[in-house]
Design a protein around this motif. Structure first.
Motif, short mmCIF file in Angstrom:
data_model
loop_
_atom_site.label_atom_id
_atom_site.label_comp_id
_atom_site.label_asym_id
_atom_site.label_seq_id
_atom_site.Cartn_x
_atom_site.Cartn_y
_atom_site.Cartn_z
N ARG A 83 -15.07 -1.08 -4.24
CA ARG A 83 -14.52 -0.57 -2.99
C ARG A 83 -14.44 -1.62 -1.89
NH1 ARG A 83 -13.56 4.70 -2.18
NH2 ARG A 83 -13.40 5.83 -4.14
N TRP A 143 -11.35 -1.59 13.08
CA TRP A 143 -10.88 -0.23 12.79
C TRP A 143 -10.12 0.33 14.00
CZ3 TRP A 143 -14.66 4.37 11.31
CH2 TRP A 143 -13.94 5.33 10.57
N PRO A 181 -0.67 3.12 2.17
CA PRO A 181 -1.02 3.79 0.91
C PRO A 181 -1.95 3.01 0.00
CG PRO A 181 1.31 4.12 1.38
CD PRO A 181 0.79 3.15 2.41
N PHE A 182 -1.84 1.67 -0.01
CA PHE A 182 -2.67 0.93 -0.96
C PHE A 182 -3.59 -0.09 -0.29
CE2 PHE A 182 0.56 2.88 -3.50
CZ PHE A 182 -0.16 3.32 -4.61
N CYS A 208 -7.66 -0.83 -1.17
CA CYS A 208 -7.91 -0.17 -2.44
C CYS A 208 -8.62 -1.10 -3.42
CB CYS A 208 -6.59 0.31 -3.07
SG CYS A 208 -6.00 1.84 -2.36
N GLY A 209 -9.26 -0.49 -4.39
CA GLY A 209 -9.87 -1.22 -5.49
C GLY A 209 -9.85 -0.34 -6.71
N GLN A 215 -11.14 2.24 -9.45
CA GLN A 215 -12.03 3.40 -9.32
C GLN A 215 -13.07 3.42 -10.43
OE1 GLN A 215 -10.06 6.95 -8.05
NE2 GLN A 215 -11.44 8.31 -9.14
N SER A 238 -14.91 6.05 -11.34
CA SER A 238 -14.83 7.29 -12.11
C SER A 238 -13.46 7.43 -12.76
CB SER A 238 -15.10 8.49 -11.21
OG SER A 238 -14.16 8.56 -10.17
N ALA A 297 -12.50 10.27 -6.47
CA ALA A 297 -12.66 9.06 -5.66
C ALA A 297 -13.60 9.31 -4.48
CB ALA A 297 -11.31 8.56 -5.16
N HIS A 349 -13.00 5.19 6.55
CA HIS A 349 -12.24 6.27 5.92
C HIS A 349 -11.46 5.80 4.69
CE1 HIS A 349 -10.48 10.49 6.96
NE2 HIS A 349 -10.67 10.33 5.66
N ILE A 350 -12.21 5.29 3.72
CA ILE A 350 -11.60 4.77 2.50
C ILE A 350 -11.93 5.63 1.29
CG2 ILE A 350 -11.48 2.36 3.28
CD1 ILE A 350 -14.10 1.96 1.53
N GLY A 351 -12.34 6.88 1.55
CA GLY A 351 -12.77 7.76 0.45
C GLY A 351 -11.82 7.79 -0.73
N ALA A 375 -9.44 5.54 -1.33
CA ALA A 375 -8.78 4.24 -1.48
C ALA A 375 -9.09 3.56 -2.81
CB ALA A 375 -9.14 3.33 -0.31
N THR A 376 -8.56 4.12 -3.88
CA THR A 376 -8.59 3.42 -5.16
C THR A 376 -7.16 3.38 -5.67
OG1 THR A 376 -8.85 5.34 -6.60
CG2 THR A 376 -10.87 4.38 -5.68
N PHE A 377 -6.85 2.38 -6.47
CA PHE A 377 -5.49 2.28 -7.02
C PHE A 377 -5.13 3.55 -7.77
CE2 PHE A 377 -6.81 -2.33 -7.06
CZ PHE A 377 -6.03 -2.67 -5.97
N GLU A 378 -6.07 4.03 -8.60
CA GLU A 378 -5.79 5.19 -9.45
C GLU A 378 -5.47 6.42 -8.61
OE1 GLU A 378 -8.31 3.12 -9.72
OE2 GLU A 378 -8.63 2.54 -11.81
N THR A 379 -6.28 6.67 -7.60
CA THR A 379 -6.13 7.89 -6.81
C THR A 379 -4.91 7.83 -5.89
OG1 THR A 379 -8.42 8.57 -6.96
CG2 THR A 379 -7.23 9.25 -4.97
N ARG A 380 -4.69 6.68 -5.28
CA ARG A 380 -3.53 6.57 -4.39
C ARG A 380 -2.23 6.66 -5.20
NH1 ARG A 380 -5.24 4.37 0.72
NH2 ARG A 380 -6.89 5.82 1.31
#
Lengths: 350, 350
Positions: free
Chosen positions: A125, A139, A148-149, A152-153, A155, A157, B111, B315-317, B319-324
């Motif tokens: 993350r 911030w 949107p991206f 990001c990193g 995931q 899970s 995520a 607020h990066i809850g 923020a993963t490539f997969e989820t976005r």
């Protein structure tokens, strides 16, 4: 000297054990000498105070060598260290003098497995970037726009559209297995490990673990497959010459571009320069380290400290109140077992 | 206008969807207009481009109001937002104009549950202090000496001598349940929650969850018990007037001195000033926040940013490539469903 005084063994404690001290102080049948400052006791203090000691509680910084043994004299029965490591104790010397040695393994398994998961999450993350974003007030600035991206990193899970995850373990002992148990809740589906040659015992254990954790695979593999197939690679092998730089440039070049590396065992297993290069050149996505080669001499200009996708914490794997109290308690239990000739909860033998 | 041109609905996309763009660009049967910079499209660009649009993909920053609808004209069939939140969309207005609205819930559950665990671990492990210890080079300085209880915090997982842990959930929806599933691997034994009045359905669900996770207890309680008994309190309730400052000074004063608070839902649920006071005066041990009241206007002198045992990420809850990517994909699917009169994967109704 009265028989009563003779019956009270002298115990020297090289560092206050904090909340665990009452365990010692409440014992009426020992003669207790404590270096009570919260820093290592100076060597001269130690040498001045251990003569006549039957037991000594030491920490990693206290060298237990010829000088120590000579100063203590022939009555020394037990050295109890509040640590899993025992590099500071000359074990053959202890054996020659019939001095029993206690240490504190096992009790820190859960705490280290916790921080292993924490570092895997933080490495994925981008915690270095997000931390400074908040700390520096970025911030709140207009140029911090959601996108949107952004930030990001990969995931940890699994998700509906990304339904498998392979955890790799370099070393598959207690901490690795406790880490795997935690990963199951994140939907990890495959586990690979390298370790001592598989015995029939470990096949039985692996089958049991695979069933219990409902894994699609749990497999002992060679180092090459471990590097190539792991989404997250956990370094959980002991240190020493046999594992020195197991994770080197060749290993890192085989890893997946979105993979993570987490080291919570010994810094010497990972080549720091190779890891910094791997991060800079995007061979892997990120790293989370509780241990670094050459620690604690890791300065702000260390190549890994400067790497934005490398999260480093200062070897705090076992640093919880619960675990440190358990370690101190175990050290006291080992001491008493040594003093009074009982079985030790955890005894080191040569 | 030829029948062929009439058959091609116009679609306006207010922000590049990055790796999800091919899903749109490959569609031959739409007339695609994209604001392709990685920042919010300016309002004048939007108003200039939406006339005649049949569908628009928007993000949280794009206000969908009277002006928007008037500019688009009567052909507008669907507004699809790449977000779970829909505060930016005037839903009654949409209903009056028969415009369908898609959003992207569910796909970010895993995520956010990941980062919830990350923040619980970081809050317990003093991550602000340990981070600066390494970043500032303090690890390498002689006065950084190991000490038995230095940098310690409360342990998330259970241990032999500390065998129970109570997780409390303010709100017990999908993300809370995904968080609980992860906590099981850490040995959490008890779960308490507040939420909508228990129906017979939720008792059945609770019994099933309790059995599946081998919990000693899973119980719906009142807010008072939740505050008093939780070792870790997870704020996972929707925002809005009904939950405003549910975690206030009175709540925090009831919490255990070694407890942790984690908020990964909406900043407005937690009174920031009360939380800063709770941390300063040691009513609780630590906090981990992905959301803060008034975000993103959280500057470096914000009382919570200055609190050493408060970990904040911006607020990066999700923020993963997969989820976005899943969110963007879902937004595209909703759009096409709206354009061609099919069922939406996730449709918002007034």
């Amino acid at each position: 000297m009265s028989p009563l005084r003779e019956a009270k063994p002298k115990v020297v404690v090289c560092r206050s054990l904090g909340p665990a001290m009452p365990l010692l102080a409440q014992q009426a049948d020992i003669d207790l000498v404590v270096w009570s400052e919260d820093r290592s006791c100076p060597r001269p203090w130690l040498l001045e105070n251990i003569p006549g000691a039957a037991g000594v509680i030491v920490l990693l910084g206290d060298k237990v060598d010829e000088e120590f043994v000579r100063a203590a004299g022939p009555g020394l029965k037990v050295v109890s260290t509040m640590s899993v490591g025992y590099e500071h104790i000359d074990l053959p010397l202890m054996a020659r003098h019939n001095i029993r040695v206690g240490y504190t393994p096992d009790v820190l398994t859960e705490a280290v497995a916790d921080i292993t998961i924490m570092l895997a999450l933080m490495a994925g993350r981008n915690d270095n970037n997000v931390y400074s974003t908040v700390k520096n007030g970025d911030w709140a600035r207009p140029n911090f726009a959601w996108s949107p991206f952004k930030l990001c990193g990969p995931q940890l899970s699994t998700t509906l559209s990304s339904p498998t995850r392979t955890a790799g373990f370099l070393g598959f002992g207690r901490i690795a297995q406790a880490t795997l148990a935690r990963l199951v809740g994140f939907g990890v589906t495959h586990a690979l490990y390298t370790g001592n040659p598989a015995s029939s015992n470990s096949s039985v254990r692996d089958e049991e673990l695979k069933t219990r954790h409902r894994l699609q695979a749990l497999e002992r593999v060679d180092v090459d497959r471990l590097a190539r197939e792991s989404d997250i690679l956990f370094v959980l092998t002991p240190g020493g010459a046999g594992t020195y730089h197991l994770v080197d440039e060749a290993f890192l070049r085989k890893m997946k571009p979105l993979s993570l590396l987490v080291n919570t065992s010994r810094g010497s297993v990972v080549d720091s320069d190779a890891l910094a290069k791997a991060l800079k050149e995007n061979w892997i996505w990120g790293a989370g380290l509780d241990v670094v080669e050459g620690e604690p001499l890791i300065t702000e200009d260390h190549p890994l400290v400067k790497e934005p996708r490398c999260v480093i914490v200062p070897h705090i794997g076992s640093a919880t109140f619960e675990t440190r109290l358990d370690m101190a308690t175990r050290a006291v239990e080992n001491l008493f077992a040594g003093l009074f000739g009982r079985d030790m909860p955890a005894e080191l033998r040569v």
